[in-house]
Design a protein around this motif. Structure first.
Motif, PDB file in Angstrom:
ATOM      1  N   GLY A 137       0.783  -1.225   0.000  1.00 46.66           N
ATOM      2  CA  GLY A 137       0.000   0.000   0.000  1.00 46.66           C
ATOM      3  C   GLY A 137       0.813   1.273   0.000  1.00 46.66           C
ATOM      4  N   ARG A 138       2.104   1.194   0.276  1.00 42.07           N
ATOM      5  CA  ARG A 138       2.941   2.396   0.280  1.00 42.07           C
ATOM      6  C   ARG A 138       3.613   2.595  -1.080  1.00 42.07           C
ATOM      7  NH1 ARG A 138       6.108   1.969   6.145  1.00 42.07           N
ATOM      8  NH2 ARG A 138       4.226   1.755   7.458  1.00 42.07           N
ATOM      9  N   GLU A 139       3.982   3.860  -1.360  1.00 38.91           N
ATOM     10  CA  GLU A 139       4.628   4.194  -2.625  1.00 38.91           C
ATOM     11  C   GLU A 139       6.152   4.181  -2.471  1.00 38.91           C
ATOM     12  OE1 GLU A 139       3.171   7.875  -4.138  1.00 38.91           O
ATOM     13  OE2 GLU A 139       1.374   6.952  -5.043  1.00 38.91           O
ATOM     14  N   LEU A 165       5.767  -5.000 -18.939  1.00 34.00           N
ATOM     15  CA  LEU A 165       6.179  -3.611 -19.122  1.00 34.00           C
ATOM     16  C   LEU A 165       5.384  -2.720 -18.170  1.00 34.00           C
ATOM     17  CD1 LEU A 165       7.759  -1.442 -20.715  1.00 34.00           C
ATOM     18  CD2 LEU A 165       5.844  -1.408 -22.340  1.00 34.00           C
ATOM     19  N   LEU A 166       6.085  -1.930 -17.369  1.00 35.37           N
ATOM     20  CA  LEU A 166       5.431  -1.033 -16.414  1.00 35.37           C
ATOM     21  C   LEU A 166       5.290   0.385 -16.960  1.00 35.37           C
ATOM     22  CD1 LEU A 166       7.212  -2.099 -13.091  1.00 35.37           C
ATOM     23  CD2 LEU A 166       4.986  -2.857 -13.959  1.00 35.37           C
ATOM     24  N   ASP A 167       6.340   0.881 -17.638  1.00 34.47           N
ATOM     25  CA  ASP A 167       6.311   2.273 -18.085  1.00 34.47           C
ATOM     26  C   ASP A 167       7.387   2.491 -19.139  1.00 34.47           C
ATOM     27  OD1 ASP A 167       5.459   4.910 -18.153  1.00 34.47           O
ATOM     28  OD2 ASP A 167       6.812   5.560 -16.551  1.00 34.47           O
ATOM     29  N   THR A 168       7.139   3.462 -20.016  1.00 33.41           N
ATOM     30  CA  THR A 168       8.118   3.900 -21.010  1.00 33.41           C
ATOM     31  C   THR A 168       8.313   5.395 -20.866  1.00 33.41           C
ATOM     32  OG1 THR A 168       7.462   2.143 -22.559  1.00 33.41           O
ATOM     33  CG2 THR A 168       8.680   4.019 -23.461  1.00 33.41           C
ATOM     34  N   GLN A 169       9.556   5.844 -20.810  1.00 25.87           N
ATOM     35  CA  GLN A 169       9.843   7.268 -20.625  1.00 25.87           C
ATOM     36  C   GLN A 169      10.865   7.743 -21.645  1.00 25.87           C
ATOM     37  OE1 GLN A 169      10.810   8.360 -16.566  1.00 25.87           O
ATOM     38  NE2 GLN A 169       9.391   6.842 -15.692  1.00 25.87           N
ATOM     39  N   VAL A 170      10.781   9.048 -21.954  1.00 19.62           N
ATOM     40  CA  VAL A 170      11.745   9.708 -22.831  1.00 19.62           C
ATOM     41  C   VAL A 170      12.248  10.962 -22.124  1.00 19.62           C
ATOM     42  CG1 VAL A 170      10.714   8.815 -24.943  1.00 19.62           C
ATOM     43  CG2 VAL A 170       9.912  10.989 -24.010  1.00 19.62           C
ATOM     44  N   PRO A 171      13.393  11.502 -22.530  1.00 14.74           N
ATOM     45  CA  PRO A 171      13.901  12.727 -21.885  1.00 14.74           C
ATOM     46  C   PRO A 171      12.935  13.885 -22.073  1.00 14.74           C
ATOM     47  CG  PRO A 171      15.614  11.662 -23.183  1.00 14.74           C
ATOM     48  CD  PRO A 171      14.331  10.975 -23.526  1.00 14.74           C
ATOM     49  N   ASN A 172      12.887  14.745 -21.060  1.00 13.56           N
ATOM     50  CA  ASN A 172      12.021  15.928 -21.119  1.00 13.56           C
ATOM     51  C   ASN A 172      12.819  17.125 -21.614  1.00 13.56           C
ATOM     52  OD1 ASN A 172       9.759  14.576 -20.046  1.00 13.56           O
ATOM     53  ND2 ASN A 172      10.496  14.878 -17.960  1.00 13.56           N
ATOM     54  N   GLU A 173      12.538  17.531 -22.856  1.00 15.15           N
ATOM     55  CA  GLU A 173      13.129  18.737 -23.435  1.00 15.15           C
ATOM     56  C   GLU A 173      14.655  18.727 -23.341  1.00 15.15           C
ATOM     57  OE1 GLU A 173      11.330  22.065 -21.563  1.00 15.15           O
ATOM     58  OE2 GLU A 173       9.296  21.583 -22.258  1.00 15.15           O
ATOM     59  N   THR A 174      15.225  17.563 -23.494  1.00 15.75           N
ATOM     60  CA  THR A 174      16.686  17.448 -23.463  1.00 15.75           C
ATOM     61  C   THR A 174      17.186  17.086 -24.848  1.00 15.75           C
ATOM     62  OG1 THR A 174      16.611  16.703 -21.167  1.00 15.75           O
ATOM     63  CG2 THR A 174      18.640  16.291 -22.382  1.00 15.75           C
ATOM     64  N   VAL A 188       6.013   3.327  -7.773  1.00 15.39           N
ATOM     65  CA  VAL A 188       5.096   2.196  -7.750  1.00 15.39           C
ATOM     66  C   VAL A 188       4.460   2.099  -6.364  1.00 15.39           C
ATOM     67  CG1 VAL A 188       6.396   0.915  -9.485  1.00 15.39           C
ATOM     68  CG2 VAL A 188       6.883   0.557  -7.064  1.00 15.39           C
ATOM     69  N   THR A 189       3.291   1.467  -6.312  1.00 14.38           N
ATOM     70  CA  THR A 189       2.629   1.153  -5.054  1.00 14.38           C
ATOM     71  C   THR A 189       2.812  -0.332  -4.779  1.00 14.38           C
ATOM     72  OG1 THR A 189       0.989   2.905  -5.378  1.00 14.38           O
ATOM     73  CG2 THR A 189       0.451   1.185  -3.785  1.00 14.38           C
ATOM     74  N   ALA A 190       3.377  -0.653  -3.617  1.00 13.22           N
ATOM     75  CA  ALA A 190       3.684  -2.049  -3.296  1.00 13.22           C
ATOM     76  C   ALA A 190       2.398  -2.856  -3.156  1.00 13.22           C
ATOM     77  CB  ALA A 190       4.494  -2.127  -2.001  1.00 13.22           C
ATOM     78  N   ARG A 191       2.405  -4.059  -3.739  1.00  8.54           N
ATOM     79  CA  ARG A 191       1.261  -4.969  -3.682  1.00  8.54           C
ATOM     80  C   ARG A 191       1.740  -6.344  -3.223  1.00  8.54           C
ATOM     81  NH1 ARG A 191      -0.803  -5.084  -9.669  1.00  8.54           N
ATOM     82  NH2 ARG A 191       1.372  -5.774  -9.831  1.00  8.54           N
TER      83      ARG A 191
END
Length: 372
Positions: A137-139, A165-174, A188-191
């Motif tokens: 329940g905690r992040e 797959l949990l997430d895909t990210q790209v650089p922000n304005e870099t 993530v929230t622990a389960r």
């Protein structure tokens, strides 16, 4: 000599008959063709490109490549090859140029090779902000740290749990051509179901390559503490029926971390049975509620079974039937005996038969067949 300087010289020498066109001008689009049209090359790898003209150059000596490094090879009157043994610059922009007769005018055209110099990450590491166990329940945040990758604007970072797959990210304005470092967070929230799973990240460059460079981090195994959850195939809303005298067995095994303790509350003041997930009571007699409580440091779960103890009437009925049969047999034997005795003496009275049922043990048979 650069293509732009060449343009300036020809303008000064013959301004009325010579025109200079900018890079990739539409008037030059079909005159100069570069293959490949886009070059993606790893830093410090060799590279080459072919420039082909679709009509003869006005001056073959002015058909060539201009680049900060490398050299030009002549492979035919309409072909020039630019070649470099090791790409050691991040901002390379080779240009192919030539002069043509366009609409009776001598013009020079320039075409730039679209070139991307890349470098896969030197290293990649997944770091967890917490130490030790996670709590349901905690992040929590994981950081994917990537060192020295180029060009960073083409970087994609993916997070996985196992093969999911949990997430895909790209650089922000870099942006930038030279290698850079960056960190990408995942919250993530622990389960409960995450206990024992492995989280990891990978970095790839989204480039036009058959075999894109991908680098993966080491896997981080997660440990999640969670409250007990009782697992049972019985419906606690439905009574549990059992025959008196049989063995009662109830199960309240629970998933939990850390391992839980168990306690049972049973009816008729029979007390508590501690630390067992399975309650076994031989020769059960008591109807009522049988409650199991499971507890650990993260919480509690409980379940109550309504047990209905029923009497088995079949043995009782069988005993009664047996008794009746026995009585009938006894009566039959007495009737037969009385009939037999009277037959020998020539007569009998039924009243004597029923009287004999009461006092048969006191009668004595004489030698002539009469009863005393």
């Amino acid at each position: 000599m650069s293509a732009s300087n060449l343009c300036g010289i020809f303008v000064l020498l013959s301004f009325s008959v010579f025109q200079c066109f900018a890079l990739n001008d539409p008037a030059c689009a079909d005159l100069l063709q570069i293959s490949p049209s886009r070059l993606v090359v790893r830093y410090e790898d060799p590279a080459s490109a072919l420039c082909t003209i679709t009509q003869d150059a006005v001056d073959p000596d002015l058909f060539s490549w201009e680049a900060s490094t490398g050299h030009t090879l002549i492979s035919g009157p309409r072909n020039r090859t630019w070649k470099v043994d090791k790409v050691d610059q991040w901002d390379m922009a080779p240009q192919c140029y030539s002069n043509f007769l366009v609409k009776n005018e001598d013009v020079q055209c320039n075409t730039q090779l679209k070139m991307t110099v890349y470098q896969p990450p030197d290293s990649i590491q997944l770091l967890a902000e917490m130490e030790g166990d996670m709590v349901e329940g905690r992040e929590y945040t994981f950081n994917c740290s990537i060192e020295k990758v180029a060009p960073i604007q083409d970087l994609k970072v993916r997070f996985y749990r196992g093969d999911t797959l949990l997430d895909t990210q790209v650089p922000n304005e870099t942006t930038g051509l030279k290698p850079q470092s960056a960190a990408f967070p995942l919250t993530v929230t622990a389960r409960e179901e995450d206990d024992g799973s492995e989280v990891w990240c990978e970095a790839s460059l989204d480039l036009d390559l058959e075999d894109r460079p991908v680098k993966k981090s080491a896997r981080v195994r997660t440990s999640v503490l969670y409250r007990p959850r009782i697992q049972t195939h019985l419906d606690s809303k439905q009574p549990v029926s059992i025959t008196e005298g049989d063995t009662l067995e109830l199960n309240c095994t629970a998933r939990a971390k850390p391992a839980p303790s168990y306690s049972w509350t049973i009816p008729q003041g029979l007390g508590h049975t501690l630390n067992t997930s399975v309650l076994i009571l031989p020769h059960v007699k008591h109807t009522g509620n049988y409650t199991c409580t499971v507890q650990n440091s993260q919480g509690t779960d409980a379940i109550t079974y309504l047990v209905e103890v029923k009497v088995d009437w079949l043995p009782i009925i069988a005993a009664l039937v047996g008794a009746v049969i026995l009585v009938v047999i006894v009566i039959g034997c007495l009737i037969f005996k009385a009939h037999y005795n009277q037959t020998r003496t020539g007569g009998y009275d039924l009243r004597n038969i029923f009287q004999s049922l009461k006092g048969a043990s006191n009668h004595v048979a004489l030698s002539n067949g009469s009863l005393l």
